[in-house]
Design an enzyme around this catalytic site. Structure first.
Site, PDB file in Angstrom:
ATOM      1  N   HIS A 140       0.888  -1.107  -0.130  1.00  0.00           N
ATOM      2  CA  HIS A 140      -0.093  -0.199  -0.073  1.00  0.00           C
ATOM      3  C   HIS A 140       0.894   1.357   0.098  1.00  0.00           C
ATOM      4  O   HIS A 140       0.563   2.296   0.422  1.00  0.00           O
ATOM      5  CB  HIS A 140      -0.718  -0.085   1.390  1.00  0.00           C
ATOM      6  CG  HIS A 140      -1.607  -1.164   1.493  1.00  0.00           C
ATOM      7  ND1 HIS A 140      -2.865  -1.324   1.037  1.00  0.00           N
ATOM      8  CD2 HIS A 140      -1.352  -2.545   2.114  1.00  0.00           C
ATOM      9  CE1 HIS A 140      -3.399  -2.794   1.212  1.00  0.00           C
ATOM     10  NE2 HIS A 140      -2.450  -3.280   1.984  1.00  0.00           N
ATOM     11  N   SER A 149      14.301  21.829 -16.075  1.00  0.00           N
ATOM     12  CA  SER A 149      13.241  22.648 -16.348  1.00  0.00           C
ATOM     13  C   SER A 149      13.551  23.872 -16.835  1.00  0.00           C
ATOM     14  O   SER A 149      14.657  24.456 -16.613  1.00  0.00           O
ATOM     15  CB  SER A 149      12.580  22.586 -15.035  1.00  0.00           C
ATOM     16  OG  SER A 149      11.757  23.768 -14.935  1.00  0.00           O
ATOM     17  N   LYS A 165      15.531  21.709 -10.988  1.00  0.00           N
ATOM     18  CA  LYS A 165      15.046  20.487 -11.249  1.00  0.00           C
ATOM     19  C   LYS A 165      15.771  19.464 -11.996  1.00  0.00           C
ATOM     20  O   LYS A 165      16.684  20.048 -12.891  1.00  0.00           O
ATOM     21  CB  LYS A 165      13.615  20.734 -12.183  1.00  0.00           C
ATOM     22  CG  LYS A 165      12.534  21.428 -11.417  1.00  0.00           C
ATOM     23  CD  LYS A 165      11.847  20.698 -10.444  1.00  0.00           C
ATOM     24  CE  LYS A 165      10.943  19.588 -11.074  1.00  0.00           C
ATOM     25  NZ  LYS A 165       9.873  20.147 -11.663  1.00  0.00           N
ATOM     26  N   GLU A 173       9.442   8.580 -16.950  1.00  0.00           N
ATOM     27  CA  GLU A 173       8.141   9.238 -17.163  1.00  0.00           C
ATOM     28  C   GLU A 173       7.578   8.731 -18.717  1.00  0.00           C
ATOM     29  O   GLU A 173       6.361   8.324 -18.954  1.00  0.00           O
ATOM     30  CB  GLU A 173       8.169  10.385 -17.103  1.00  0.00           C
ATOM     31  CG  GLU A 173       8.256  11.014 -15.508  1.00  0.00           C
ATOM     32  CD  GLU A 173       8.701  12.454 -15.682  1.00  0.00           C
ATOM     33  OE1 GLU A 173       7.508  13.362 -15.188  1.00  0.00           O
ATOM     34  OE2 GLU A 173       9.466  13.139 -15.742  1.00  0.00           O
TER      35      GLU A 173
END
Ligand code: ARG
Length: 457
Positions: free
Chosen positions: A158, A279, A285, A292
């Site tokens: 979980h 970024s 970043k 992704e």
């Protein structure tokens, strides 16, 4: 001009230009050119051997096809939409090149069995390169496991801290998935490696062909057994898309974990800069673009499977033009998984682990609570009661802001008199991990045994 088409005889009107474009597949099926030529050469040779055409004609056809192959590879051939697909583009060029004798190639054959053999030859080759990519990813995962045998991380259920595990064990879990994917791919390859050529348009052919010889020549394990099925079966492409979907599902899970782990909140791993981007606005970043994108590409691979299944649904036997739509989803799945596997093998290989952060996280969340319960069970308490004892212990820890290994013996004993001083031997991360020794467990010795087994096979 009414027709310069290979099938123009029956027609009096030229094809509508847009219909021509709309029905053509040359734009995408040109990637089959080498397989179309390979299949045609074997067919021509067989026609000669069986005296269906003269051996000299067969030789001329084969030499012509070789010349066309060289021209295509040299970028000298421009395919045309007027000739619809790769099969007719090549055949028309053959006739142009060697004259009317080129027209004998299509004896005892139809585009329906021709396309069926082309896709199988193509897919078989692609599968062999996918198998190599899968093997490379498997090796990267094993190397990560071997290099980081000391690293303990939290195991989750979980996404809540559950029990400490070896990071190596986590990597080897993905190896299991890739190994199953590999076995699925080998299974489906073996199932479709049969020659469909000889089915003709649908019913077989009136010529005394030798299918077994062609099958052998083209590296098939045998011949298909029913002409109708031979030209209308696309199960193998669907099976491949299904394999690809399951593989991408696995890669998407690994992607998701890598994305989480490289976030500032987890901070478990460092992906190499080569696999990340920055970024344009936030200078701090470093985005995990590769995982992704692989996670995202899973969607199109699932979509391709759905396209294939829906395409084939309710089609009457045998060939239907609908089936021309089988190629783009298949090609797209092949390209997508090859790219994803290639990039993943390198990314995993270069991934750096932040062992201290993993270990600190594993020490939180009362990850050794089950070990206290198991301890009580070994002292004679039924597991359900042990669970209750430890549940209360954990509640106490939450209230007092303590961790399980920090409790004093008195505190432990206030929950169960069965607990003695040796409890501290069981609640360390190492003890918890190393207690799980049975095959498939996370103990270092079990993981080392597994690594040794993998090396020996
Ligand atoms: N381009 C066609 C396809 O990919 C080849 C087979 C065409 N057969 C036919 N009878 N029109 O499906």
């Amino acid at each position: 001009m009414t027709q310069n088409k290979l099938w123009g005889g029956r027609f009096t009107q030229p094809t509508n230009k847009f219909v021509e474009e709309f029905t053509a597949s040359i734009e995408f099926d040109q990637r089959l050119y080498a397989y179309d030529i390979q299949g045609s050469k074997a067919h021509a040779e067989m026609l000669g051997r069986q005296s269906i055409i003269a051996v000299a004609d067969a030789e001329q056809i084969i030499a012509g096809l070789d010349g066309i192959l060289r021209d295509i590879e040299a970028g000298k051939v421009e395919f045309t939409v007027e000739l619809e697909d790769i099969h007719m583009n090549i055949e028309a060029r053959l006739i142009e090149r060697i004259g009317a004798v080129g027209g004998k190639l299509h004896t005892g054959r139809s585009r329906n069995d021709q396309v069926a053999v082309d896709i199988r030859l193509y897919l078989r080759d692609e599968i062999d390169s996918v198998l190599a990519y899968l093997a490379a990813l498997e090796i990267s995962l094993i190397k990560q496991a071997e290099r980081n045998l000391d690293v303990i991380m939290p195991g989750f259920t979980h996404l809540q801290t559950a029990q400490p595990i070896l990071y190596s064990h986590h990597m080897l879990a993905y190896r299991e998935m890739i190994a199953r994917d590999t076995s699925r791919l080998k299974d489906l390859r073996a199932r479709f490696n049969l020659l469909p050529l000889g089915a003709g348009a649908l019913a077989g052919t009136t010529f005394p062909i030798d299918r077994e010889w062609v099958a052998d020549k083209l590296g098939f394990d045998g011949v298909t057994r029913n002409s109708l099925d031979s030209v209308s079966d696309r199960d193998f492409a669907i099976e491949f898309c299904s394999f690809a979907s399951i593989l991408m599902m696995h890669l998407s899970r690994l992607s998701e974990e890598l994305i989480l782990w490289s976030s500032a909140s987890f901070n478990f791993i460092e992906l190499s800069d080569a696999f990340c981007t920055g970024s344009s606005i936030m200078p701090q970043k470093k985005n995990p673009d590769v995982p992704e994108l692989v996670r995202g590409k899973t969607g199109r691979v699932y979509g391709n499977l759905m396209s294939m299944l829906t395409l084939m649904k309710s089609l009457p036997l045998a060939y239907n033009k609908d089936m021309q739509e089988d190629k783009e989803p298949l090609f797209d799945s092949i390209d997508t998984i090859k790219g994803s596997l290639k990039i993943f093998a390198d990314m995993i290989d270069q991934m750096q682990v932040k062992a201290d952060n993993m270990r600190n996280a594993a020490a939180q969340g009362f990850s050794t609570a089950t070990d206290v319960a198991d301890y009580c069970v070994r002292k004679g308490l039924p597991f359900r009661q042990a669970h209750e004892v430890v549940g209360k212990t954990v509640r106490y820890c939450v209230e007092t802001g303590k961790d399980i290994p920090e409790l004093s013996l008195e505190e432990f004993r206030s929950f169960s008199g069965l607990i003695d001083a040796d409890i501290y031997d069981y609640v360390t991360l190492e003890a918890s991990v190393n207690a799980r020794k049975a095959t498939g467990g996370t103990a270092r010795e079990a993981v080392e045994r597994e690594l040794a087994r993998l090396k020996s096979c």
